[in-house]
Enzyme design. Structure first.
Site, PDB file in Angstrom:
ATOM      1  N   GLY A 196      -7.839   9.467  10.171  1.00  0.00           N
ATOM      2  CA  GLY A 196      -8.119   9.499  11.784  1.00  0.00           C
ATOM      3  C   GLY A 196      -9.080  10.687  12.128  1.00  0.00           C
ATOM      4  O   GLY A 196      -9.530  10.636  13.549  1.00  0.00           O
ATOM      5  N   ALA A 240      -9.338   5.760   4.702  1.00  0.00           N
ATOM      6  CA  ALA A 240      -9.451   6.760   5.729  1.00  0.00           C
ATOM      7  C   ALA A 240     -10.786   7.809   6.004  1.00  0.00           C
ATOM      8  O   ALA A 240     -11.361   8.012   5.114  1.00  0.00           O
ATOM      9  CB  ALA A 240      -8.306   7.925   5.371  1.00  0.00           C
ATOM     10  N   GLY A 241     -11.007   7.922   7.235  1.00  0.00           N
ATOM     11  CA  GLY A 241     -12.024   8.878   7.491  1.00  0.00           C
ATOM     12  C   GLY A 241     -13.208   8.362   8.017  1.00  0.00           C
ATOM     13  O   GLY A 241     -13.970   8.809   8.628  1.00  0.00           O
ATOM     14  N   ASN A 260      -8.499   1.955  10.425  1.00  0.00           N
ATOM     15  CA  ASN A 260      -7.734   1.472  11.574  1.00  0.00           C
ATOM     16  C   ASN A 260      -8.201   2.192  12.750  1.00  0.00           C
ATOM     17  O   ASN A 260      -8.485   1.581  13.732  1.00  0.00           O
ATOM     18  CB  ASN A 260      -6.211   1.977  11.394  1.00  0.00           C
ATOM     19  CG  ASN A 260      -5.489   1.610  12.513  1.00  0.00           C
ATOM     20  OD1 ASN A 260      -5.076   0.474  12.629  1.00  0.00           O
ATOM     21  ND2 ASN A 260      -4.937   2.551  13.311  1.00  0.00           N
ATOM     22  N   THR A 261      -8.102   3.738  12.679  1.00  0.00           N
ATOM     23  CA  THR A 261      -8.491   4.399  13.927  1.00  0.00           C
ATOM     24  C   THR A 261      -9.915   4.043  14.289  1.00  0.00           C
ATOM     25  O   THR A 261     -10.251   4.054  15.624  1.00  0.00           O
ATOM     26  CB  THR A 261      -8.284   6.041  13.707  1.00  0.00           C
ATOM     27  OG1 THR A 261      -7.142   6.264  13.159  1.00  0.00           O
ATOM     28  CG2 THR A 261      -8.696   6.649  14.954  1.00  0.00           C
ATOM     29  N   LYS A 285       0.852  -1.098  -0.007  1.00  0.00           N
ATOM     30  CA  LYS A 285      -0.059  -0.204  -0.109  1.00  0.00           C
ATOM     31  C   LYS A 285       0.947   1.129  -0.121  1.00  0.00           C
ATOM     32  O   LYS A 285       1.797   1.381   0.711  1.00  0.00           O
ATOM     33  CB  LYS A 285      -0.958  -0.104   1.212  1.00  0.00           C
ATOM     34  CG  LYS A 285      -1.857   1.250   1.156  1.00  0.00           C
ATOM     35  CD  LYS A 285      -2.302   1.550   2.636  1.00  0.00           C
ATOM     36  CE  LYS A 285      -3.155   2.895   2.703  1.00  0.00           C
ATOM     37  NZ  LYS A 285      -3.458   3.258   4.149  1.00  0.00           N
TER      38      LYS A 285
END
Length: 330
Positions: free
Chosen positions: A234, A260-261, A282-283, A173
């Site tokens: 994040g 993301a987001g 992830n977050t 990635k």
């Protein structure tokens, strides 16, 4: 002797002599269910038996159909990235967890096959310290080395070359960030790094802006998957530009994975309802009050969103529309 006619814009040969009735019989069409135009003039149905056709006649044969177009339902197909078929459309990260044990438990609850991993220096002072591979088996899960924290193409290239040397990974990635405040991708550097990595034999999944033109360019360069952001990394803000995400999906011939987001399960479902092939996060899991429970919620949301996309949602209306008829009520 053949008689050449233009039939609904297509030249075709028929036996001669031929009447309109004979033509319809040859085409196996019911004269009562069609209308015929010859050289821009309507042929009355009462004359079909006697109306002879001549060489070069231009005919249009029409029939009634229902109004409007019914869009075809999307066809389900497995998520395949660079030849690897994934059982889960959810990809998760390995950062921000309190420890590797929690990370591993959340990964199992998520049902994901693929997990992103960052490359960092070995702490020589703690050679016996726990390592990620002790908790997440690279033989059981697909490790996806990424370039998190890289702000230049050179740094990203160096990182991924080391990853290939460390574990033989070629599926990677790529993310090249533009600044520390937004963590938006630097698309100029991203394009440059993608071009070099593809030429070196890497299979590159690329974190990118939600610009359809940039996404198309990455695909043309050989990207294995396009990974547009939903919102800043994040942030947990969810899908901020569904229009652009949908445009990217419509044009792409490689998997489109929102990256993301995402903040909660409904965000993941929305991404899948748009037609995305998958979601990476992830977050949203790692910083939840209960990461393991959130991982399971994300798994179900991705599955539900995919089913909703395949089913096709009802149209939105400005006013109420009763489910049961109002006529005949007591």
């Amino acid at each position: 002797m053949a008689l050449r006619l233009s039939l609904n814009g297509e030249s075709r040969d028929f036996p001669s002599p031929l009447t309109v009735e004979g033509l319809l019989a040859h085409l196996k069409l019911d004269p009562a269910k069609v209308a015929v135009e010859r050289n821009l003039e309507i042929v009355p149905r009462s004359t079909y038996t006697t109306a002879g056709l001549d060489e070069g006649d231009r005919l249009e044969i029409v029939q009634f159909i229902g109004g409007g177009n019914t869009p075809s339902a999307p066809v389900d197909k497995p998520l395949v990235v660079a030849g690897r078929e994934l059982r889960s459309r959810l990809i998760v990260g390995t950062g921000k967890y309190k420890d590797y044990a929690e990370n591993a438990a959340a990964l199992e609850a998520s049902g994901a096959d693929m997990v992103t991993v960052a490359l960092r220096r070995v702490n020589l002072m703690e050679a016996g310290a726990p390592r990620l591979v002790d908790f997440i088996d690279p033989k059981k899960y697909i490790y996806l080395p990424n370039t998190a924290g890289c702000f230049t193409a050179e740094d990203a290239l160096r990182t991924l070359r080391l990853a290939r040397e460390a574990g033989g990974w070629t599926l990677v990635k790529l993310e090249v960030l533009g600044d520390k405040k937004t963590l938006y991708p630097d698309m100029i550097e991203t394009l440059r790094a993608t071009d070099i990595l593809v030429k070196e034999g890497f299979q590159v999944m690329v974190y990118c802006s939600d610009d359809p033109l940039m996404a198309k360019r990455l695909e043309e360069m050989g990207a294995a998957a396009i990974m547009p952001l939903a919102a800043p990394i994040g942030s947990g803000l969810g899908i901020q530009n569904p229009v652009n995400i949908r445009l990217i999906i419509e044009e792409a011939k490689v998997p489109v994975i929102v990256d993301a987001g995402v903040g909660t399960a409904s965000d993941a479902a929305i991404a899948m309802e748009l037609g995305c092939d998958g979601v990476l996060m992830n977050t949203a899991i790692a910083e939840a009050k209960n990461p393991i429970l959130m991982a399971r919620a994300m798994r179900l949301a991705v599955e539900a969103g995919r089913l909703a996309y395949l089913a096709g949602r009802m149209p939105k209306r400005r006013y109420a529309d009763p489910s049961s008829p109002l006529a005949g009520m007591i």
